[in-house]
Design an enzyme around this catalytic site. Structure first.
Site, short mmCIF file in Angstrom:
data_model
loop_
_atom_site.label_atom_id
_atom_site.label_comp_id
_atom_site.label_asym_id
_atom_site.label_seq_id
_atom_site.Cartn_x
_atom_site.Cartn_y
_atom_site.Cartn_z
N VAL A 12 15.79 -24.81 -4.03
CA VAL A 12 14.37 -24.51 -4.01
C VAL A 12 13.69 -25.44 -3.02
O VAL A 12 13.92 -26.65 -3.03
CB VAL A 12 13.75 -24.72 -5.41
CG1 VAL A 12 12.24 -24.50 -5.38
CG2 VAL A 12 14.41 -23.78 -6.41
N CYS A 13 12.84 -24.87 -2.16
CA CYS A 13 12.15 -25.69 -1.17
C CYS A 13 10.65 -25.57 -1.41
O CYS A 13 10.01 -24.68 -0.88
CB CYS A 13 12.53 -25.21 0.22
SG CYS A 13 11.76 -26.16 1.50
N ILE A 14 10.11 -26.44 -2.25
CA ILE A 14 8.66 -26.49 -2.39
C ILE A 14 8.22 -27.94 -2.22
O ILE A 14 8.97 -28.86 -2.51
CB ILE A 14 8.12 -25.92 -3.74
CG1 ILE A 14 8.85 -26.51 -4.93
CG2 ILE A 14 8.17 -24.43 -3.76
CD1 ILE A 14 8.23 -26.09 -6.26
#
Lengths: 168, 147
Positions: free
Chosen positions: A89-91
């Site tokens: 996940v890339c947040i």
């Protein structure tokens, strides 16, 4: 002291989530012996393309938690601009804290030590509903999401069906 | 803090191994001083920017300046001891533990309060209040100007 602190903090959160489950996901340890590896099941949020899906993910906490963020990796295949093909996940809230000299993200948008499993998952669930295509982790998904909404819908529906099959 | 702890435990192991190799040596009291010498220069680890962690002796000049400034600013933030009747919250939002009488606290300009150890470690990584995301240096400068 820090190792003990992270352990106690995670233990506290686990007890709290067991006592008062939060809508939208369930969470537990991947291995009862290891407080630093969590497994979560996210229910595809209602009124989004992901509705009806069951998405399994792992949260891997560093010993320096809560000063450093955990990594979150989806185990269920999921087609989304902000989730890499390997499931990471890339947040911004999961990005290491501090100010970088390129000004890519403000310190206030990055990891903060007040984040918990619950606040992380609330952010991830809102990200499912509302992708951010400014810094995509899956460029293909971002392109399709932007340029061909019907195709995006189809690709997501396929993931949702697959995720349901896994739980039958 | 975590890194200091890890560094120490690694040293403990090396000490143990060291004493094993010395088995049979009657002058068991001899070895300690050199080990202490080796432990002493171990530099603290700093986090000059995201994804960068370096022991003090490997910092670039710019990073040293940045860290020195940061340490200087942190020292100027007010601190105190929890007296049990503080109205500024009862819990540290970082470790989620209630304040206990006599614990050292740090007060940020945005009026949020944390354990001194918890917030000082965090401020070395990011100069931002974890609760309101207010950049601490900006707030610090304006509070200097008004006072």
């Amino acid at each position: 002291m820090a190792i003990e602190q992270s352990f106690l903090l995670l233990k506290k959160q686990l007890a709290e989530l067991n006592k008062n489950p939060v809508e939208g996901f369930s969470a537990g340890l991947l291995d009862d012996e290891d407080m630093y590896k969590w497994e979560v099941l996210i229910y595809g949020p209602p009124d989004t393309l992901f509705e009806g899906g069951f998405f399994k993910a792992h949260l891997i906490f560093p010993k320096e938690y809560p000063l450093k963020p955990p990594k979150m990796i989806f185990q269920t295949e999921i087609f989304h601009p902000n989730i890499a093909k390997d499931g990471s996940v890339c947040i911004s809230i999961l990005h290491e804290p501090g100010d970088d000299k390129y000004g890519y993200e403000k310190a206030s948008e990055r990891w903060l030590p007040v984040h918990t499993v619950e606040t992380i998952l609330v952010s991830v669930i809102s990200m499912l509903a509302d992708p951010n295509d400014e810094s995509p982790a899956n460029v293909d998904a971002a392109k399709i999401w932007r340029e061909n909404p019907d195709e995006f819908k189809k690709r997501v529906a396929k993931c949702v069906r697959k995720s349901q099959d896994a739980f039958e | 803090m975590g890194n200091c702890l890890k560094a120490q435990s690694a040293d403990d192991i090396s000490l143990l191994r060291g004493s094993e190799t010395q088995d049979g040596n009657d002058q068991a009291l001899g070895p300690p001083p050199p080990y202490q010498e080796r432990v002493a220069p171990r530099a603290p680890i700093y986090y000059p920017s995201p994804n960068v962690s370096r022991p003090a002796n490997l910092l670039t000049e710019d990073e040293q300046v940045k860290i020195a400034k940061r340490l200087g600013l942190i020292v100027h933030l007010p601190c105190g001891v929890y007296d049990g009747c503080s109205k500024k919250g009862k819990e540290c939002a970082i470790c989620m533990c209630d304040f206990v009488m006599g614990e050292s606290l740090r007060f940020l300009p945005c009026m949020h309060t944390y354990h001194k150890d918890c917030i000082d470690d965090w401020l070395m990584r990011s100069f931002t209040c974890p609760s309101c995301m207010e950049p601490v240096d900006a707030a610090l400068l304006t509070s200097y100007e008004t006072s």
